[in-house]
Design a protein around this motif. Sequence first.
Motif, PDB file in Angstrom:
ATOM      1  N   UNK A 110     105.610  30.354   9.750  1.00 37.02           N
ATOM      2  CA  UNK A 110     106.113  31.452   8.369  1.00 37.02           C
ATOM      3  C   UNK A 110     106.296  30.937   6.475  1.00 37.02           C
ATOM      4  N   UNK A 111     105.934  32.273   6.363  1.00 41.55           N
ATOM      5  CA  UNK A 111     106.206  30.796   4.394  1.00 41.55           C
ATOM      6  C   UNK A 111     105.360  30.021   3.790  1.00 41.55           C
ATOM      7  N   UNK A 112     104.941  29.472   3.417  1.00 45.10           N
ATOM      8  CA  UNK A 112     104.177  27.830   2.633  1.00 45.10           C
ATOM      9  C   UNK A 112     102.877  28.091   4.216  1.00 45.10           C
ATOM     10  N   UNK A 113     104.016  27.489   5.236  1.00 44.33           N
ATOM     11  CA  UNK A 113     103.368  26.870   6.764  1.00 44.33           C
ATOM     12  C   UNK A 113     102.073  27.626   6.968  1.00 44.33           C
ATOM     13  N   UNK A 178      94.721  22.223   7.699  1.00 45.86           N
ATOM     14  CA  UNK A 178      95.718  20.601   7.405  1.00 45.86           C
ATOM     15  C   UNK A 178      95.432  21.116   5.807  1.00 45.86           C
ATOM     16  N   UNK A 179      94.272  21.398   5.626  1.00 41.25           N
ATOM     17  CA  UNK A 179      94.180  21.914   4.136  1.00 41.25           C
ATOM     18  C   UNK A 179      94.206  23.408   3.680  1.00 41.25           C
ATOM     19  N   UNK A 180      94.945  23.818   2.480  1.00 39.73           N
ATOM     20  CA  UNK A 180      95.168  25.171   2.704  1.00 39.73           C
ATOM     21  C   UNK A 180      94.236  26.446   2.569  1.00 39.73           C
ATOM     22  N   UNK A 181      94.786  27.094   2.960  1.00 40.89           N
ATOM     23  CA  UNK A 181      94.175  28.516   3.307  1.00 40.89           C
ATOM     24  C   UNK A 181      93.091  28.286   4.424  1.00 40.89           C
ATOM     25  N   UNK A 182      92.907  27.030   4.927  1.00 39.09           N
ATOM     26  CA  UNK A 182      91.645  26.985   5.686  1.00 39.09           C
ATOM     27  C   UNK A 182      91.865  27.777   6.904  1.00 39.09           C
ATOM     28  N   UNK A 183      93.041  28.539   7.695  1.00 41.80           N
ATOM     29  CA  UNK A 183      92.365  28.995   8.789  1.00 41.80           C
ATOM     30  C   UNK A 183      92.995  30.789   8.341  1.00 41.80           C
ATOM     31  N   UNK A 187      89.249  32.366   9.644  1.00 44.43           N
ATOM     32  CA  UNK A 187      89.770  33.977  10.796  1.00 44.43           C
ATOM     33  C   UNK A 187      90.210  33.306  11.118  1.00 44.43           C
ATOM     34  N   UNK A 188      90.870  32.946  11.413  1.00 43.13           N
ATOM     35  CA  UNK A 188      92.632  32.398  12.652  1.00 43.13           C
ATOM     36  C   UNK A 188      93.665  32.376  12.088  1.00 43.13           C
ATOM     37  N   UNK A 189      94.046  33.131  11.327  1.00 43.66           N
ATOM     38  CA  UNK A 189      94.865  33.880  10.148  1.00 43.66           C
ATOM     39  C   UNK A 189      93.830  35.233   9.605  1.00 43.66           C
ATOM     40  N   UNK A 190      95.298  36.465   9.264  1.00 45.78           N
ATOM     41  CA  UNK A 190      94.517  37.363   8.353  1.00 45.78           C
ATOM     42  C   UNK A 190      94.774  36.910   7.368  1.00 45.78           C
ATOM     43  N   UNK A 191      94.039  37.384   5.841  1.00 43.15           N
ATOM     44  CA  UNK A 191      94.433  37.550   4.753  1.00 43.15           C
ATOM     45  C   UNK A 191      95.932  37.251   3.965  1.00 43.15           C
ATOM     46  N   UNK A 192      96.568  38.238   4.692  1.00 42.72           N
ATOM     47  CA  UNK A 192      97.852  38.476   4.019  1.00 42.72           C
ATOM     48  C   UNK A 192      99.310  37.655   4.472  1.00 42.72           C
ATOM     49  N   UNK A 193      98.900  36.565   5.490  1.00 44.09           N
ATOM     50  CA  UNK A 193      99.971  35.889   6.115  1.00 44.09           C
ATOM     51  C   UNK A 193      99.401  34.466   4.844  1.00 44.09           C
ATOM     52  N   UNK A 194      98.839  34.570   3.780  1.00 45.03           N
ATOM     53  CA  UNK A 194      98.598  33.653   2.628  1.00 45.03           C
ATOM     54  C   UNK A 194      99.827  33.656   1.742  1.00 45.03           C
ATOM     55  N   UNK A 195     100.613  35.401   2.237  1.00 43.08           N
ATOM     56  CA  UNK A 195     101.552  35.607   0.971  1.00 43.08           C
ATOM     57  C   UNK A 195     102.919  34.280   1.496  1.00 43.08           C
TER      58      UNK A 195
END
Length: 228
Positions: A110-113, A178-183, A187-195
């Motif tokens: 969750x969050x910044x994780x 590990x690297x910010x926004x790499x997920x 494509x391993x995580x949806x773009x909306x999860x970056x909130x």
Amino acid sequence: MGDLGLLIVAVSLFVGGHELLSHPLRAPLVRAVGEKGFLGIYAVVALGSLFWAVELWKDVPPDRLWEAPGWAYLAALPVMLLAFILFVGSVTAPNPALMGGGVPGAAGVRGVQNITRHPMMWSFALWAVVHMVLSADSRTLVLAGGILVLALFGSAMQDGKKRAADPGYGAHMARTSFVPFAAQLSGRAPLASAWPGAVASGGGLLLWAVVLWAHPLVLGVPALQLAR
């Protein structure tokens, strides 16, 4: 040995002491003096070496190895905002990547994780990069460079240690990056999860604004320099 040489020694002690105490020396020291005793030793070494390094940094005459272009100062603004958001998010929610940060998967990512599983360390790393580029002097390259190495190398070491101690941490690593926004970018995580969430975003924005205002008052150098 000159002041810059002493600064290198102090920063090396800060980085090396942290890594030694966090990994090979942690278990034997905990057995010898207990968890509270270990934390006391850790605090003395970490804070003492950092204080020494900062005091030496003040004594080293600033030089100028290059001139950062004006756009670099503008680019630093959103980078530092991200650093503050990651920092606030790291201290307002449990993080399995930290010691005592909880069980991986117990509350989900969750969050910044979702941005990086090491938000606190990346906040330090981003701070270090910005100040190395913009300050462009030898003393800051040494001090901020040491913090950068500690943040990224320490995070990688922590991943290995956590994965070896807890099989569930491997699943946490697979869900995060590990690297910010790499997920998100992979494509391993949806773009909306970056909130990062309202608390991290609001707190980070407030802290960012306060630092922009206080920077010239505390350090005598404005954080925002457009005319260069």
